[in-house]
Design a protein around this motif. Structure first.
Motif, PDB file in Angstrom:
ATOM      1  N   ASN A 102      10.016  15.381  72.096  1.00 44.05           N
ATOM      2  CA  ASN A 102      10.624  15.679  70.794  1.00 44.05           C
ATOM      3  C   ASN A 102       9.556  16.061  69.770  1.00 44.05           C
ATOM      4  OD1 ASN A 102      13.374  15.290  71.459  1.00 44.05           O
ATOM      5  ND2 ASN A 102      13.116  13.068  71.328  1.00 44.05           N
TER       6      ASN A 102
ATOM      7  N   ARG B  28       6.772  17.435  70.526  1.00 41.02           N
ATOM      8  CA  ARG B  28       6.285  18.751  70.943  1.00 41.02           C
ATOM      9  C   ARG B  28       7.182  19.860  70.376  1.00 41.02           C
ATOM     10  NH1 ARG B  28       3.148  20.603  75.370  1.00 41.02           N
ATOM     11  NH2 ARG B  28       3.702  22.697  76.059  1.00 41.02           N
ATOM     12  N   LYS B  29       8.503  19.606  70.354  1.00 39.84           N
ATOM     13  CA  LYS B  29       9.433  20.591  69.797  1.00 39.84           C
ATOM     14  C   LYS B  29       9.204  20.795  68.308  1.00 39.84           C
ATOM     15  CE  LYS B  29      13.741  20.428  70.925  1.00 39.84           C
ATOM     16  NZ  LYS B  29      15.113  19.908  71.181  1.00 39.84           N
TER      17      LYS B  29
ATOM     18  N   THR C  13      10.208  16.339  79.819  1.00 39.82           N
ATOM     19  CA  THR C  13       9.959  17.337  78.771  1.00 39.82           C
ATOM     20  C   THR C  13      10.829  18.573  78.976  1.00 39.82           C
ATOM     21  OG1 THR C  13       7.674  16.569  78.534  1.00 39.82           O
ATOM     22  CG2 THR C  13       8.186  18.750  77.670  1.00 39.82           C
TER      23      THR C  13
ATOM     24  N   GLU D 113      13.474  20.085  76.284  1.00 34.64           N
ATOM     25  CA  GLU D 113      13.325  21.438  75.746  1.00 34.64           C
ATOM     26  C   GLU D 113      14.529  22.320  76.070  1.00 34.64           C
ATOM     27  OE1 GLU D 113       9.606  22.771  77.266  1.00 34.64           O
ATOM     28  OE2 GLU D 113       8.445  21.790  75.672  1.00 34.64           O
TER      29      GLU D 113
END
Length: 550
Positions: A393, A395-396, A542, A546
């Protein structure tokens, strides 16, 4: 918060501590080792007063006696050679000191199987001996470890069909006192029974106490890049339980305490020597530093009176061998703690048990490490999932966080407030993955110590070129794989917004590869498997996040 950075920072600090300890072990101040003319120099300087009470000097200190070659009428000591199925030993008739002992099942190097580990040695640079004796009213009234015993046979060997081997030597003193010192070796055991049998053939009562001590120099060998393992003195008492006493502490202050259910020992990586008195006997503990860079740790019993015409035995046990938990535990309370896992013992002991059970099934310690690592990762999967979801999250949000930084520049207050608002809007907790990582850290460090301290791993082969899990990978293949796996993990994590921090994080795989290149292959194998399983879990979670999955 980048949880992987938290984890790696913790591990980096941990490795830094180990490297510092190894550096100190290699380059710290060492005692000067001088030539030692005789292997039996130190004895409690005083014995008992007329009432049978130990004098103050017995309680407080040890003093060196004169070399026996300088004493008038001194007798040259003989060497008695003993061999069982597990050990070869040399016992000096001067005091009945065990001055040399080889472990026949343990080679110094797996490429030279005929050169065995020599735990006890009379050589000056590796000086390490086990002494025991009796302390009387004066030095002549009882055989301390400088007394000369007589023996009719100089070579003993445990033959086929025999379960024990007895080595007996005799001392005759004044006033009709005779002492038979007996060593009893057992088949399939590293435990030696040591007995002083006193026969009072005189007309007066006789008073003495028995003692035992280990004396050695501090090892000076080591490599620049090595894993740290404690070498020094340890003891066990009812009040203090398992305690360490370093060589430096022996030099600064003598140990001075009393306890029943106790023992004293010297430990090093994989091996231990320990004197174990009868559990019910109250022992007085002492330590000392001696000339020539030698250190001494021992204990003595209360005084005992043997009436005229009576016989009395003083019994102790000496363990000299590998640190095998299931072997040590039945011998004496707390002796298994010499397999030193530190403050994580409560976690490490069950991990070691599971590892042994797996090995009994697969028959290979390398595969046992792999299976155990996968099992631990499976047990912590839900915790790892929470952490990886948090990182996914985050990373998003990385592009939006970078946009906020570009917008507010150096205005830290407004930037922090904007970031908090973004986290609240997107329902992302930047700290959500910290707890799962923190919970797992003690388990993985405990596993590290299990792999480092378990003598079962010593010289254990795995497969292909890895023929010794306790030595470094000779071709550095595993460390390189580990470095690549760390680099892949870095790419799966959100990039730090700070450029300097990003550069530091990207350098960690290279730094860790250098560190692990000199670590035992078993430890690197564990870390490689852990990284590969972590990458698989993190990539899967992940990818789901995503793609908009739950």
């Amino acid at each position: 918060m980048d949880n992987k950075r938290l984890f790696l920072s913790f591990i980096a600090a941990f490795l830094g501590l180990m490297i510092y300890q190894a550096w100190m072990d290699d380059y710290g101040a060492k005692p000067t080792v001088e030539s030692i003319p005789r292997t039996t120099e130190s004895v409690p300087s005083a014995t008992l007063d007329d009432s049978g009470v130990p004098t103050a000097s017995v309680k407080a200190e040890l003093s060196a006696t004169t070399s026996s070659d300088d004493q008038a009428g001194s007798t040259v000591a003989d060497i008695v050679y003993v061999e069982t199925d597990l050990v070869k030993a040399e016992i000096s008739t001067r005091g009945g000191t065990i001055q040399r002992l080889e472990l026949l099942d343990y080679a110094v190097d797996n490429k030279k199987p005929d050169v065995k580990v020599q735990l006890f040695s009379p050589a000056a640079d590796t000086f390490y001996i086990a002494q025991s004796g009796l302390l009387g009213v004066n030095p002549e009234s009882a055989p301390n470890h400088d007394a000369i015993y007589k023996i009719d046979q100089q070579s003993f060997k445990l033959t086929e069909g025999e379960d024990e081997l007895k080595v007996s030597m005799l001392w005759s003193g004044p006033n009709g006192i005779t002492v038979k010192k007996e060593f009893i070796f057992h088949r399939g055991s590293y435990l030696i029974d040591v007995r002083h049998q006193v026969v009072n053939g005189g007309e007066e009562s006789w008073t003495a106490r028995d003692y035992s001590q280990l004396q050695r120099t501090e090892p000076t060998e080591g490599s620049r890049f090595t894993t740290y393992s404690y070498t020094g003195g340890v003891y066990y008492t009812i009040d203090d339980k398992y305690s360490k006493i370093t060589f430096e502490e022996m030099a600064e202050k003598s140990l001075n305490l009393d306890s029943a259910e106790s023992w004293t020992a010297m430990i090093q990586h994989y091996f231990v020597s320990a004197w174990i008195p009868p559990a019910e006997q109250i022992e007085h503990f002492y330590s000392n530093s001696l000339p020539g860079g030698r250190y001494l740790l021992g204990s003595y019993s209360p005084s005992t009176t043997v009436a005229a015409g009576e016989t009395r035995s003083f019994d102790r046990k000496l363990f000299v061998g590998p640190k095998l938990q299931d072997v040590l535990e039945p011998i004496a309370k707390g002796l298994e703690l010499t397999v030193d896992y530190g403050w994580l013992t409560v976690i490490a002991v069950p991990i070691h048990w599971v590892l042994k059970q797996i090995h009994q099934v697969v028959g290979n310690w390398g595969w046992a490490i792999i299976i155990l690592t996968i099992l631990i990762k499976a047990i912590f999967y839900k915790l790892s999932e929470t952490s990886y979801k948090s990182m996914a999250n985050m990373r998003k949000l990385t592009p939006r966080l970078q946009a906020l930084k570009d917008r507010y520049g150096d205005d830290k207050q407004r930037l922090n407030q904007a970031m908090m608002d973004l986290y609240k809007t997107e329902k992302v907790n930047p700290l959500g993955g910290c707890l799962p990582i923190v919970v797992q850290i003690p388990v993985f460090i405990a596993l590290y110590w299990v792999l480092l301290e378990s003598v079962e791993m010593r010289h254990a082969p795995f497969m292909l070129w890895i023929d010794n899990l306790s030595a470094k990978d000779p071709y550095f293949v595993l460390p390189l794989i580990m470095g690549v796996s760390m680099f892949i993990q870095q790419k799966l994590n959100p990039a730090p917004p700070d450029p300097m921090q990003a550069k530091i994080m990207m350098s960690l795989p290279f730094i860790f590869t250098i560190f692990f290149a000199f670590f035992p292959a078993g430890l690197v194998l564990y870390w490689v498997v852990n990284n590969i399983v972590s990458i698989t879990q993190q990539w899967y979670i992940t990818r789901k996040i995503e793609q908009g999955g739950s």
